[in-house]
Scaffold this motif. Structure first.
Motif, short mmCIF file in Angstrom:
data_model
loop_
_atom_site.label_atom_id
_atom_site.label_comp_id
_atom_site.label_asym_id
_atom_site.label_seq_id
_atom_site.Cartn_x
_atom_site.Cartn_y
_atom_site.Cartn_z
N GLY A 245 0.83 -1.20 0.00
CA GLY A 245 0.00 0.00 0.00
C GLY A 245 0.87 1.24 0.00
O GLY A 245 2.09 1.18 0.19
N LEU A 246 0.23 2.37 -0.20
CA LEU A 246 0.95 3.64 -0.29
C LEU A 246 1.11 4.31 1.07
O LEU A 246 0.16 4.39 1.85
N CYS A 247 2.33 4.80 1.29
CA CYS A 247 2.62 5.61 2.48
C CYS A 247 3.06 6.99 2.03
O CYS A 247 3.76 7.14 1.03
N LEU A 248 2.64 8.00 2.79
CA LEU A 248 3.11 9.36 2.58
C LEU A 248 4.24 9.59 3.56
O LEU A 248 4.07 9.42 4.77
N GLY A 249 5.40 9.96 3.05
CA GLY A 249 6.56 10.23 3.90
C GLY A 249 6.83 11.72 3.97
O GLY A 249 6.89 12.40 2.94
N LEU A 250 6.96 12.23 5.19
CA LEU A 250 7.27 13.63 5.42
C LEU A 250 8.47 13.71 6.35
O LEU A 250 8.54 12.99 7.33
N ARG A 251 9.40 14.61 6.01
CA ARG A 251 10.58 14.82 6.83
C ARG A 251 10.80 16.31 6.98
O ARG A 251 10.50 17.08 6.10
N GLY A 252 11.39 16.69 8.08
CA GLY A 252 11.75 18.08 8.25
C GLY A 252 11.86 18.48 9.69
O GLY A 252 11.95 17.65 10.60
N GLN A 253 11.83 19.78 9.89
CA GLN A 253 11.93 20.36 11.22
C GLN A 253 11.01 21.57 11.23
O GLN A 253 11.12 22.45 10.38
N ILE A 254 10.05 21.59 12.15
CA ILE A 254 9.09 22.69 12.19
C ILE A 254 9.26 23.46 13.50
O ILE A 254 9.76 22.94 14.49
N PHE A 255 8.78 24.69 13.48
CA PHE A 255 8.85 25.55 14.65
C PHE A 255 7.47 25.89 15.19
O PHE A 255 7.36 26.57 16.20
N SER A 256 6.43 25.51 14.49
CA SER A 256 5.06 25.73 14.95
C SER A 256 4.18 24.67 14.31
O SER A 256 4.64 23.87 13.50
N ASN A 257 2.92 24.64 14.70
CA ASN A 257 1.98 23.71 14.08
C ASN A 257 1.67 24.19 12.66
O ASN A 257 1.64 25.38 12.40
N LEU A 258 1.46 23.24 11.76
CA LEU A 258 1.09 23.65 10.41
C LEU A 258 0.27 22.57 9.73
O LEU A 258 0.21 21.44 10.18
N GLY A 259 -0.38 22.98 8.65
CA GLY A 259 -1.18 22.07 7.86
C GLY A 259 -0.65 21.99 6.45
O GLY A 259 -0.20 22.99 5.89
N LEU A 260 -0.66 20.79 5.90
CA LEU A 260 -0.22 20.58 4.52
C LEU A 260 -1.34 19.88 3.77
O LEU A 260 -1.99 18.98 4.30
N SER A 261 -1.54 20.27 2.52
CA SER A 261 -2.41 19.48 1.66
C SER A 261 -1.51 18.52 0.90
O SER A 261 -0.36 18.84 0.62
N TYR A 262 -2.02 17.33 0.62
CA TYR A 262 -1.23 16.37 -0.16
C TYR A 262 -2.08 15.82 -1.28
O TYR A 262 -3.30 15.75 -1.20
N ARG A 263 -1.41 15.46 -2.36
CA ARG A 263 -2.04 14.76 -3.48
C ARG A 263 -1.02 13.75 -4.00
O ARG A 263 0.12 14.11 -4.29
N VAL A 264 -1.45 12.51 -4.09
CA VAL A 264 -0.62 11.44 -4.64
C VAL A 264 -1.42 10.83 -5.79
O VAL A 264 -2.57 10.43 -5.61
N THR A 265 -0.80 10.77 -6.96
CA THR A 265 -1.44 10.17 -8.14
C THR A 265 -0.64 8.94 -8.53
O THR A 265 0.58 8.99 -8.63
N VAL A 266 -1.35 7.82 -8.71
CA VAL A 266 -0.73 6.56 -9.12
C VAL A 266 -1.34 6.15 -10.44
O VAL A 266 -2.57 6.13 -10.60
N LEU A 267 -0.47 5.83 -11.39
CA LEU A 267 -0.89 5.36 -12.71
C LEU A 267 -0.29 3.98 -12.90
O LEU A 267 0.94 3.82 -12.85
N CYS A 268 -1.15 2.96 -13.09
CA CYS A 268 -0.65 1.58 -13.21
C CYS A 268 -1.64 0.75 -14.03
O CYS A 268 -2.74 1.20 -14.35
N ALA A 269 -1.24 -0.47 -14.32
CA ALA A 269 -2.14 -1.41 -14.98
C ALA A 269 -3.28 -1.74 -14.01
O ALA A 269 -3.03 -1.95 -12.82
N PRO A 270 -4.53 -1.78 -14.48
CA PRO A 270 -5.64 -2.09 -13.57
C PRO A 270 -5.47 -3.43 -12.85
O PRO A 270 -5.91 -3.59 -11.71
N GLU A 271 -4.79 -4.38 -13.51
CA GLU A 271 -4.59 -5.71 -12.90
C GLU A 271 -3.64 -5.66 -11.70
O GLU A 271 -3.53 -6.64 -10.97
N ALA A 272 -2.95 -4.56 -11.49
CA ALA A 272 -2.01 -4.45 -10.37
C ALA A 272 -2.73 -4.31 -9.03
O ALA A 272 -2.13 -4.55 -7.98
N VAL A 273 -4.01 -3.97 -9.05
CA VAL A 273 -4.77 -3.80 -7.81
C VAL A 273 -5.26 -5.16 -7.32
O VAL A 273 -6.05 -5.81 -7.99
N LEU A 274 -4.78 -5.57 -6.14
CA LEU A 274 -5.25 -6.81 -5.52
C LEU A 274 -6.59 -6.61 -4.82
O LEU A 274 -7.49 -7.42 -4.90
#
Length: 169
Positions: free
Chosen positions: A121-150
Motif C-alpha cells: 500500500g501507499l505511504c506518505l513520507g514527510l521529513r523536516g523540522q518545524i517551529f510551529s503547528n502547520l497544515g499541509l495538503s497532499y495529493r498522490v497520483t498513481v498510474l498503473c495497470a488495472p490488474e495491479a490492484v489486488l
C-alpha cells in the motif's frame, strides 16, 4: 524520531481508467488527496492551529487511509506523482506569525501490509523540522495497470477518519 504528531485526513479517492497516450493501453489512475496536520489539529470552532511554538523534528511514514493494495510484481511500469502544499502557519503566543522551519522530501512509497496481508500500500513520507503547528495538503497520483490492484482501498467514513488518524500519529 518524530517529535510532532502527524494526522492524516483523507478526501475521497478518485479512480479513473485512462488511455496511455504513447502505447494506447488502459491504465488505472488513482488520486489520493487530503490534509496532514503536523503538531496539532486545528480548533473545531475557529479553524486555527494552537500556538505551540517550539522546534520539533518530523519524520513520518503514514499509510494513506484509503490506499489500494497492489501486487508488487505487477507494478513494474507504475508512475507515482506526489505534491504537498503548505496551508497554514499558526500564530505564536505573542500573536505573531510562527516560523515554518522546513518540510522536505515529501515522498509516496509502497510498503507491505502492516498485518502481513498480501500486497503493498501507499505511504506518505514527510521529513523536516518545524517551529510551529502547520497544515499541509497532499495529493498522490498513481498510474498503473488495472490488474495491479489486488484489493480496492476502503474509503474512510467521516467518523472513521478521526479514529484512524488518532491511531496513525
Amino acid at each position: 524520531m518524530t517529535d510532532a504528531d502527524v494526522h492524516l485526513v483523507a478526501q475521497p479517492r478518485l479512480d479513473t481508467v485512462v488511455t496511455d497516450f504513447y502505447i494506447d493501453a488502459r491504465r488505472l489512475r488513482s488520486d489520493y488527496a487530503g490534509m496532514a496536520w503536523i503538531g496539532d489539529r486545528p480548533d473545531a470552532e475557529s479553524g486555527q492551529l494552537g500556538p505551540d511554538y517550539r522546534q520539533r523534528n518530523v519524520e513520518s511514514q503514514l499509510f494513506l487511509p484509503d490506499t489500494h493494495w497492489y501486487d508488487l510484481d505487477r507494478l513494474d511500469d507504475v508512475e507515482v506523482q506526489v505534491s504537498v502544499g503548505l496551508l497554514q502557519v499558526a500564530g505564536t503566543a505573542l500573536r505573531t506569525q510562527g516560523l515554518v522551519g522546513i518540510v522536505t522530501e515529501p515522498v509516496a512509497e509502497f510498503f507491505e501490509h502492516p498485518e502481513g496481508l498480501p500486497g503493498v500500500g501507499l505511504c506518505l513520507g514527510l521529513r523536516g523540522q518545524i517551529f510551529s503547528n502547520l497544515g499541509l495538503s497532499y495529493r498522490v497520483t498513481v498510474l498503473c495497470a488495472p490488474e495491479a490492484v489486488l484489493r480496492r482501498g476502503e474509503t474512510p467514513q467521516p467518523d472513521e477518519e478521526s479514529e484512524e488518524s488518532d491511531s496513525a500519529g
